[in-house]
Design an enzyme around this catalytic site. Structure first.
Site, PDB file in Angstrom:
ATOM      1  N   THR A   1       0.821  -1.217   0.000  1.00  0.00           N
ATOM      2  CA  THR A   1       0.000   0.000   0.000  1.00  0.00           C
ATOM      3  C   THR A   1       0.851   1.262   0.000  1.00  0.00           C
ATOM      4  O   THR A   1       0.452   2.289  -0.551  1.00  0.00           O
ATOM      5  CB  THR A   1      -0.937   0.000   1.227  1.00  0.00           C
ATOM      6  OG1 THR A   1      -1.790  -1.146   1.156  1.00  0.00           O
ATOM      7  CG2 THR A   1      -1.802   1.251   1.269  1.00  0.00           C
TER       8      THR A   1
ATOM      9  N   THR B   1       1.435  -4.463   4.408  1.00  0.00           N
ATOM     10  CA  THR B   1       1.183  -4.821   5.807  1.00  0.00           C
ATOM     11  C   THR B   1       0.651  -6.236   5.986  1.00  0.00           C
ATOM     12  O   THR B   1       0.846  -6.849   7.038  1.00  0.00           O
ATOM     13  CB  THR B   1       0.177  -3.841   6.454  1.00  0.00           C
ATOM     14  OG1 THR B   1      -1.058  -3.875   5.721  1.00  0.00           O
ATOM     15  CG2 THR B   1       0.717  -2.425   6.473  1.00  0.00           C
ATOM     16  N   ASP B   2      -0.039  -6.789   4.981  1.00  0.00           N
ATOM     17  CA  ASP B   2      -0.707  -8.078   5.164  1.00  0.00           C
ATOM     18  C   ASP B   2       0.246  -9.207   5.527  1.00  0.00           C
ATOM     19  O   ASP B   2      -0.095 -10.092   6.318  1.00  0.00           O
ATOM     20  CB  ASP B   2      -1.486  -8.463   3.900  1.00  0.00           C
ATOM     21  CG  ASP B   2      -2.790  -7.696   3.750  1.00  0.00           C
ATOM     22  OD1 ASP B   2      -3.185  -7.006   4.715  1.00  0.00           O
ATOM     23  OD2 ASP B   2      -3.416  -7.788   2.679  1.00  0.00           O
TER      24      ASP B   2
ATOM     25  N   SER C   1       1.088  -7.034  -1.019  1.00  0.00           N
ATOM     26  CA  SER C   1       1.554  -7.901   0.063  1.00  0.00           C
ATOM     27  C   SER C   1       1.128  -9.360  -0.081  1.00  0.00           C
ATOM     28  O   SER C   1       1.936 -10.265   0.152  1.00  0.00           O
ATOM     29  CB  SER C   1       1.061  -7.342   1.405  1.00  0.00           C
ATOM     30  OG  SER C   1       1.698  -7.941   2.480  1.00  0.00           O
TER      31      SER C   1
END
Length: 335
Positions: A12, A88-89, A55
């Site tokens: 992101t 972030t995932d 991600s």
């Protein structure tokens, strides 16, 4: 001039919103090199693109390649440390694999963003800046791979994503942050005593994570063994307990296939432990050959097993990596 390398992988932090939704920016990670405050730190900032992927597109093989790339970068005497930008995932998985496998002890800080480039209040630039400050801190050496977002610094082994959308998503349940970034000051509160190195020449990608549930008959576990997985992480209840039919499947998979089954918990605080002796209890599973992971979070155990299997397939040697304290306590008790 000494330098910090920012190694970008996508996520992101390198995305914009268009008519399709939020997607990777066609100019790659251009935003990173345009953060004005990075120019006033007295070091050279070098941005290198490793990838520009979402991600969920990150794979164990790419994580392994990233680890090898960072070790090559860190060989340069002028490099103080590396900041990795990521989605972030799966950030917690990538950072943990790096923590286990990197040979260099120079600082490595992973960061990300919950808001894309064009979104109001985007958090990417500040997270990158705080991560570079963390790398530059003299206390960052020997701290292991760190994750820095929202001005908190966490240990890669301990951190997990806790919120789907909030910028304060990363936390270390049961541990707390290593430190914080306050304005331009990096303040460390503690050092993790649980980190470890497992230096390998390869990893084993064929490891799966299975979450048990009430009424589980164990067929998914047995099927995973049949289709070629070399290791299984089984996320149980509480202390690491499972339904009785799952316990039978665990014993079958271990004894007949010689496949390690690592027990974790759906609880993200505490640890699994062989307490309960009923069918499917943790003590029963361990007697059947299962290995109790002292780290409760399933996705972390999966990363660790992939690394450990790059070194050994011996079940008892694998056990020592996952339950050194449990094994020691049981030996003392039985002795």
């Amino acid at each position: 001039m000494k330098k910090v390398v920012i190694l970008t992988t996508g996520g992101t932090i390198a995305m914009v919103k268009n008519e399709q939704g939020v997607v990777p920016y066609d100019k790659g990670n251009a935003l990173i090199s345009e953060i004005p405050s990075l120019k006033n730190l007295g070091v050279k900032i070098e941005v290198r693109e490793f990838s520009n992927i979402p991600s969920p597109h990150m794979t164990p093989q790419k994580m392994w390649e990233l680890s090898r790339t960072i070790d090559e970068i860190q060989k340069d005497d002028d490099v103080i440390g590396v900041v990795v930008t990521h989605g972030t995932d799966t950030l917690e998985e990538t950072s943990y694999l790096l923590d286990l496998t990197l040979k260099s002890e120079k600082p490595v800080v992973c960061t990300a963003a919950m808001r894309n480039i064009g979104e109001l209040g985007t958090d990417g630039p500040r997270n990158v800046y705080s991560s570079v400050l963390t790398v530059l801190s003299p206390q960052a050496n020997q701290m292991g791979v760190m994750v820095c977002l929202n001005d908190e610094i966490h240990a890669a082994r301990e951190v997990t994503k806790t919120y789907t959308s909030n910028v304060a998503t990363f936390d270390s349940p049961g541990y707390g942050p290593l430190g914080i970034v306050d304005e331009d000051n990096v303040i460390f509160f503690r050092k993790s005593l649980t980190r470890e190195k497992i230096l390998v020449d390869k990893i084993e990608e064929r490891v799966t994570l299975i979450k048990t549930f009430t009424g589980d008959d164990g067929k998914l576990l047995k099927y995973a063994a049949e289709i070629g997985y070399k290791g299984i992480i089984l996320e149980g209840f509480g202390r690491g307990n499972v339904p009785p039919l799952v316990a039978e499947a665990v014993e079958e998979v271990i004894k007949e296939k010689q496949i390690p089954v690592i027990i974790t918990s759906r609880c993200f605080k505490g640890r699994v432990y062989p307490v309960y002796g009923y069918a499917g209890g943790g003590a029963d599973l361990r007697k059947k050959g299962a290995i109790m992971s002292e780290h409760p979070i399933g996705q972390k155990a999966k990363i660790k097993l992939m690394v450990v299997l790059g070194k050994t397939s011996n079940l008892e040697e694998i056990r020592q990596y996952f339950e050194p304290n449990i094994s020691r306590r049981i030996i003392l008790h039985e002795g």
